[in-house]
Design a protein around this motif. Structure first.
Motif, PDB file in Angstrom:
ATOM      1  N   THR A 119      10.180   2.449   0.386  1.00  0.00           N
ATOM      2  CA  THR A 119      10.301   3.289   1.578  1.00  0.00           C
ATOM      3  C   THR A 119      10.201   4.760   1.165  1.00  0.00           C
ATOM      4  O   THR A 119      10.959   5.193   0.288  1.00  0.00           O
ATOM      5  N   PRO A 120       9.299   5.521   1.770  1.00  0.00           N
ATOM      6  CA  PRO A 120       9.175   6.936   1.387  1.00  0.00           C
ATOM      7  C   PRO A 120      10.474   7.708   1.616  1.00  0.00           C
ATOM      8  O   PRO A 120      11.160   7.487   2.611  1.00  0.00           O
ATOM      9  N   ARG A 121      10.761   8.602   0.697  1.00  0.00           N
ATOM     10  CA  ARG A 121      11.990   9.403   0.803  1.00  0.00           C
ATOM     11  C   ARG A 121      11.762  10.616   1.707  1.00  0.00           C
ATOM     12  O   ARG A 121      10.618  11.022   1.938  1.00  0.00           O
ATOM     13  N   MET A 158       4.539  12.550  14.753  1.00  0.00           N
ATOM     14  CA  MET A 158       5.954  12.187  14.636  1.00  0.00           C
ATOM     15  C   MET A 158       6.297  11.295  13.438  1.00  0.00           C
ATOM     16  O   MET A 158       7.463  11.031  13.183  1.00  0.00           O
ATOM     17  N   SER A 159       5.299  10.823  12.711  1.00  0.00           N
ATOM     18  CA  SER A 159       5.602   9.863  11.636  1.00  0.00           C
ATOM     19  C   SER A 159       6.232  10.548  10.422  1.00  0.00           C
ATOM     20  O   SER A 159       5.999  11.729  10.158  1.00  0.00           O
ATOM     21  N   HIS A 160       6.952   9.751   9.678  1.00  0.00           N
ATOM     22  CA  HIS A 160       7.741  10.261   8.551  1.00  0.00           C
ATOM     23  C   HIS A 160       6.891  10.603   7.327  1.00  0.00           C
ATOM     24  O   HIS A 160       7.169  11.557   6.622  1.00  0.00           O
ATOM     25  N   CYS A 161       5.856   9.813   7.059  1.00  0.00           N
ATOM     26  CA  CYS A 161       5.090  10.064   5.825  1.00  0.00           C
ATOM     27  C   CYS A 161       3.586  10.041   6.093  1.00  0.00           C
ATOM     28  O   CYS A 161       3.140   9.815   7.221  1.00  0.00           O
ATOM     29  N   GLY A 162       2.837  10.245   5.041  1.00  0.00           N
ATOM     30  CA  GLY A 162       1.385  10.365   5.156  1.00  0.00           C
ATOM     31  C   GLY A 162       0.716   9.155   5.773  1.00  0.00           C
ATOM     32  O   GLY A 162      -0.310   9.297   6.439  1.00  0.00           O
ATOM     33  N   LEU A 163       1.268   7.965   5.549  1.00  0.00           N
ATOM     34  CA  LEU A 163       0.612   6.775   6.115  1.00  0.00           C
ATOM     35  C   LEU A 163       0.569   6.882   7.632  1.00  0.00           C
ATOM     36  O   LEU A 163      -0.482   6.763   8.248  1.00  0.00           O
ATOM     37  N   GLY A 164       1.724   7.132   8.233  1.00  0.00           N
ATOM     38  CA  GLY A 164       1.773   7.229   9.684  1.00  0.00           C
ATOM     39  C   GLY A 164       1.015   8.454  10.191  1.00  0.00           C
ATOM     40  O   GLY A 164       0.355   8.398  11.239  1.00  0.00           O
ATOM     41  N   GLN A 165       1.072   9.539   9.422  1.00  0.00           N
ATOM     42  CA  GLN A 165       0.410  10.776   9.858  1.00  0.00           C
ATOM     43  C   GLN A 165      -1.112  10.648   9.852  1.00  0.00           C
ATOM     44  O   GLN A 165      -1.810  11.422  10.496  1.00  0.00           O
ATOM     45  N   TYR A 209       0.824  -1.216   0.000  1.00  0.00           N
ATOM     46  CA  TYR A 209       0.000   0.000   0.000  1.00  0.00           C
ATOM     47  C   TYR A 209       0.853   1.259   0.000  1.00  0.00           C
ATOM     48  O   TYR A 209       0.535   2.251  -0.651  1.00  0.00           O
ATOM     49  N   ILE A 210       1.972   1.211   0.706  1.00  0.00           N
ATOM     50  CA  ILE A 210       2.806   2.404   0.854  1.00  0.00           C
ATOM     51  C   ILE A 210       3.320   2.901  -0.500  1.00  0.00           C
ATOM     52  O   ILE A 210       3.655   4.079  -0.654  1.00  0.00           O
ATOM     53  N   CYS A 211       3.371   2.023  -1.507  1.00  0.00           N
ATOM     54  CA  CYS A 211       3.868   2.460  -2.820  1.00  0.00           C
ATOM     55  C   CYS A 211       2.897   3.422  -3.507  1.00  0.00           C
ATOM     56  O   CYS A 211       3.214   3.972  -4.560  1.00  0.00           O
ATOM     57  N   GLU A 230       0.172  -2.433   6.958  1.00  0.00           N
ATOM     58  CA  GLU A 230       0.789  -1.782   5.800  1.00  0.00           C
ATOM     59  C   GLU A 230       1.914  -0.811   6.154  1.00  0.00           C
ATOM     60  O   GLU A 230       2.592  -0.313   5.252  1.00  0.00           O
ATOM     61  N   SER A 231       2.120  -0.534   7.437  1.00  0.00           N
ATOM     62  CA  SER A 231       3.248   0.328   7.804  1.00  0.00           C
ATOM     63  C   SER A 231       4.526  -0.282   7.255  1.00  0.00           C
ATOM     64  O   SER A 231       4.764  -1.482   7.424  1.00  0.00           O
ATOM     65  N   CYS A 232       5.350   0.528   6.604  1.00  0.00           N
ATOM     66  CA  CYS A 232       6.551  -0.040   5.968  1.00  0.00           C
ATOM     67  C   CYS A 232       7.637  -0.327   6.988  1.00  0.00           C
ATOM     68  O   CYS A 232       8.636  -0.977   6.676  1.00  0.00           O
ATOM     69  N   GLY A 233       7.474   0.182   8.212  1.00  0.00           N
ATOM     70  CA  GLY A 233       8.415  -0.150   9.281  1.00  0.00           C
ATOM     71  C   GLY A 233       9.646   0.726   9.334  1.00  0.00           C
ATOM     72  O   GLY A 233      10.510   0.543  10.189  1.00  0.00           O
ATOM     73  N   PHE A 234       9.735   1.706   8.460  1.00  0.00           N
ATOM     74  CA  PHE A 234      10.953   2.537   8.387  1.00  0.00           C
ATOM     75  C   PHE A 234      11.126   3.414   9.623  1.00  0.00           C
ATOM     76  O   PHE A 234      12.219   3.559  10.152  1.00  0.00           O
ATOM     77  N   CYS A 235      10.027   4.047  10.083  1.00  0.00           N
ATOM     78  CA  CYS A 235      10.190   4.946  11.235  1.00  0.00           C
ATOM     79  C   CYS A 235       9.428   4.419  12.455  1.00  0.00           C
ATOM     80  O   CYS A 235       8.350   3.844  12.328  1.00  0.00           O
ATOM     81  N   THR A 236      10.022   4.642  13.610  1.00  0.00           N
ATOM     82  CA  THR A 236       9.492   4.053  14.842  1.00  0.00           C
ATOM     83  C   THR A 236       8.086   4.555  15.206  1.00  0.00           C
ATOM     84  O   THR A 236       7.232   3.748  15.581  1.00  0.00           O
ATOM     85  N   PRO A 237       7.808   5.855  15.120  1.00  0.00           N
ATOM     86  CA  PRO A 237       6.469   6.300  15.553  1.00  0.00           C
ATOM     87  C   PRO A 237       5.347   5.571  14.829  1.00  0.00           C
ATOM     88  O   PRO A 237       4.341   5.194  15.448  1.00  0.00           O
ATOM     89  N   CYS A 238       5.509   5.354  13.532  1.00  0.00           N
ATOM     90  CA  CYS A 238       4.455   4.676  12.778  1.00  0.00           C
ATOM     91  C   CYS A 238       4.498   3.172  13.017  1.00  0.00           C
ATOM     92  O   CYS A 238       3.469   2.541  13.258  1.00  0.00           O
ATOM     93  N   ARG A 239       5.701   2.605  12.964  1.00  0.00           N
ATOM     94  CA  ARG A 239       5.811   1.150  13.132  1.00  0.00           C
ATOM     95  C   ARG A 239       5.229   0.713  14.481  1.00  0.00           C
ATOM     96  O   ARG A 239       4.416  -0.198  14.553  1.00  0.00           O
ATOM     97  N   VAL A 240       5.636   1.408  15.536  1.00  0.00           N
ATOM     98  CA  VAL A 240       5.177   1.032  16.871  1.00  0.00           C
ATOM     99  C   VAL A 240       3.775   1.584  17.133  1.00  0.00           C
ATOM    100  O   VAL A 240       2.903   0.891  17.650  1.00  0.00           O
TER     101      VAL A 240
HETATM  102 FE1  SF4 Z   1       6.922   3.816   6.742  1.00  0.00          FE
HETATM  103 FE2  SF4 Z   1       7.210   5.740   8.580  1.00  0.00          FE
HETATM  104 FE3  SF4 Z   1       5.656   6.119   6.417  1.00  0.00          FE
HETATM  105 FE4  SF4 Z   1       4.918   4.482   8.372  1.00  0.00          FE
HETATM  106  S1  SF4 Z   1       5.178   6.716   8.494  1.00  0.00           S
HETATM  107  S2  SF4 Z   1       4.773   4.037   6.212  1.00  0.00           S
HETATM  108  S3  SF4 Z   1       6.885   3.525   8.953  1.00  0.00           S
HETATM  109  S4  SF4 Z   1       7.873   5.831   6.451  1.00  0.00           S
END
Ligand code: SF4
Length: 614
Positions: free
Chosen positions: A365-367, A552-559, A347-349, A507-517
């Motif tokens: 992984t989002p840039r 704190m999340s890196h991209c829109g998915l976590g936000q 989904y993250i793609c 679907e969290s890509c796991g790159f950043c901790t706030p979203c992954r956890v």
């Molecule tokens: Fe991946 Fe972070 Fe975006 Fe979640 S917020 S999808 S862990 S880059």
């Protein structure tokens, strides 16, 4: 298990077809899996050698995408779509029935290697669900009878090509057409206009039209295209300069990318566009290429729509034969071509920078942004990424002019919007409306007489209750990429929010901790409440985690991952309250109860009774 020679041949063939180019790693992995059934370790070694890249990169990409497997996963892989709408329509019962009849556990391959039955995120069929992917091909309108037939076909080992054709029927379900889908455009009219008016002329029309991206964010298309055409690749750095306009003979290489990774649960309008209006989409991409000066385009097609792959390639081939694509388009000296890149279930793609990473053969992984794709996109070159619907509209605007389009919709949201309507209504399907239509009007049109709530824009969007049905679908009010899910008065909105939080955790890509956890904690918190152990303390914790994940999340998915929980807590508190057992904290795991069996076996309960009695 394939032998080493078979593996080597499969890798050699796939790598050669893709020019041994690491940027095509995702496509190579897909083709190797097609040939071997999965991607064994030996294949990873061979691919790394052929492409001259580290083995860890190949293994990392294989592990990232849901549709890639490192071990056999059955001659038949049946994945039920886990969209909340299909969930409410009986998906769990159908899945259970299939597992029981096939004697398999969900998500585990049968002992004889025949079949695996599991779930996957929304496959874009919620207007004709419950649906499932069987070896990647959608089977729609599932019911107990159809499941029984599928069980028999699997047990008899009948190849998919001999299954009843109506199982695979995917309807467009186009219910309301307006200027995009209701008024046919002569094939090639958009490209012809682009050639005649040139980059400046077309960009001026797009600007006049007020067209904004249809993926949901609503960025002005003309501004994006203008940034890209002015971006100059200086080697190390790429920057926006003006007013020089690049053409496709200039040194700076630019790319056009169509984001057809329609993964937001409840969205399927791009499926319809690609199935029945692909010429219009390719036409719009060609118009964009003319404006920015690109020679190469990519259609990033989600893996779930793989069944459209050959059809779309056929349309591209026809356009080349007709002089609408390829070298020297319509004799103008302008050249542009399109390649289709298949996603593999992530989904993250759908996030544009993750999509570009995937196009480059990497994990999605989002840039970090900036820099933005308009200056640093595919392979670091200026790249325009737009939604399928945006390109289709651009083709029409090129041919008919910007003023025509600007007269439709509202001042800030010109034109029309495609909605994917599903859930508790009589007529689910695709509806095209001028921007500004009220939710109430849409509900009346699709036959949703008993609506309690509408999820607008998918799980990352906004849920509204009855008191908000007079709100308007437009960027200035309710923005949407197209998903419109209806829930009637009998539906439990808590369950919808729980399904959405599970989706984001998956679907969290796991790159950043706030979203992954954070997404995992949100899911666990909702599961705890569902299991009957929830308290007000858990609700407060959900709010705290939700705010943190959002901020704190890196991209829109976590936000946006906390949106379903935070919004439903606010608007549908009653659905939570009735589940809460107390105001105090209650552990979701009862340690004493869990150890009771062990205590009984070892006789420790008796020993403790003695001690107490003494
Ligand atoms: Fe991946 Fe972070 Fe975006 Fe979640 S917020 S999808 S862990 S880059």
């Amino acid at each position: 298990m394939p032998d080493n020679n078979t593996i080597l041949l499969a890798v050699q063939t796939a790598a050669a077809r893709h020019g041994n180019d690491p940027a095509n790693l995702v496509q190579i992995l897909r083709e190797v899996q097609d040939a071997l059934g999965h991607i064994p370790e030996e294949a990873v070694d061979d691919i790394a050698r052929f492409l001259d890249i580290p083995r860890v990169r190949v293994a990392g990409v294989r592990g990232f995408y849901h549709f890639f497997h490192d071990r056999p996963h059955g001659r038949y892989e049946i994945l039920f779509s886990d969209n909340i709408i299909e969930h409410l329509q009986g998906k769990p019962e159908l899945l259970q029935q299939m597992c029981t009849r096939l004697w398999v556990e969900p998500e585990r391959m049968s002992e004889d290697g025949l079949v695996r039955v599991g779930s996957t995120s929304c496959i874009g069929m919620s207007d004709q669900g419950p649906a499932a992917l069987v070896n990647g091909v959608p089977v729609t309108r599932l019911n107990m009878e159809r499941v029984e037939t599928m069980v028999e076909l699997v047990q008899k080992g009948v190849p998919l090509s001999q299954w009843p054709a109506d199982f695979f029927q995917v309807e467009d379900n186009l219910r309301r057409a307006d200027v995009l889908l209701g008024e046919p455009l002569e094939r090639g009219a958009g490209v012809r206009a682009a050639v005649e008016k040139g980059s400046d002329g077309i960009l001026a029309e797009i600007d006049r039209s007020g067209l904004r991206g249809r993926g949901g964010a609503g960025f002005k298309t003309a501004v994006k295209w203008d940034f890209c055409r002015k971006a100059v690749d200086t080697g190390e750095e790429c920057s926006i300069v003006g007013p020089k306009v690049c053409d496709n003979t200039a040194a700076t290489v630019r790319y056009v990318v169509c984001n057809a990774d329609e993964g937001e649960p409840g969205t399927f309008k791009d499926r319809v566009l690609l199935n029945s209006h692909a010429d219009l989409v390719f036409e719009g991409m060609t118009v964009a290429a003319r404006v920015i000066g690109a020679r190469q385009g990519f259609l990033y097609l989600r893996g779930e729509y793989r069944y459209l792959f050959d059809k779309l390639n056929g349309i591209l081939a026809q356009r080349r034969r007709d002089g609408l694509l390829g070298e020297n388009i319509l004799g103008s000296g302008f050249s542009f071509d399109i390649v289709i890149h298949l996603g593999a279930g992530a989904y993250i793609c759908g996030e544009e920078s993750a999509l570009i990473e995937s196009l480059e053969g990497k994990r999605g992984t989002p840039r970090n942004r900036p820099p933005f794709p308009v200056t640093h996109g595919y392979l670091g070159k200026p790249t325009v990424v737009n939604n399928v619907e945006t390109y289709a509209l651009a083709a029409k605007i090129a041919a008919k002019g910007g003023e025509w389009f600007a007269a439709i919709g509202t001042a800030q949201s010109t034109g029309t919007k495609l909605l994917s309507i599903s859930g508790d209504c009589e007529r689910p399907g695709v509806y095209e409306y001028p921007f500004g239509v009220t939710v109430r009007q849409v509900l009346a049109d699709c036959g949703a007489q008993d609506a309690r709530a509408v999820q607008v824009g998918g799980p990352s969007g906004t849920i509204i209750g009855e008191g908000e049905f007079d709100r308007r679908l437009a960027f200035e009010d309710l923005a949407t990429g197209g998903s419109f899910m209806v829930f009637n008065r009998e539906r439990d909105i808590f369950e919808a929010a729980r399904n959405f939080s599970s989706f984001f955790a998956h679907e969290s890509c796991g790159f950043c901790t706030p979203c992954r956890v954070g997404s995992t904690l949100l899911k666990k918190g909702m599961d705890k409440i569902a299991s009957g152990h929830g308290t007000c303390a858990d609700v407060e914790e959900l709010k705290r985690i939700g705010q943190l994940t959002r901020a704190m999340s890196h991209c829109g998915l976590g936000q946006t991952a906390a949106n379903p929980v935070l919004q439903t807590l606010d608007k549908f508190w009653g659905d939570y309250e009735k589940r809460l057992i107390s105001k105090e904290f209650e552990p979701s795991f009862d340690l004493d109860k869990a150890l009771a069996v062990a205590r009984r076996i070892t006789g420790r309960d008796d020993a403790w009774a003695h001690v107490s009695a003494d």
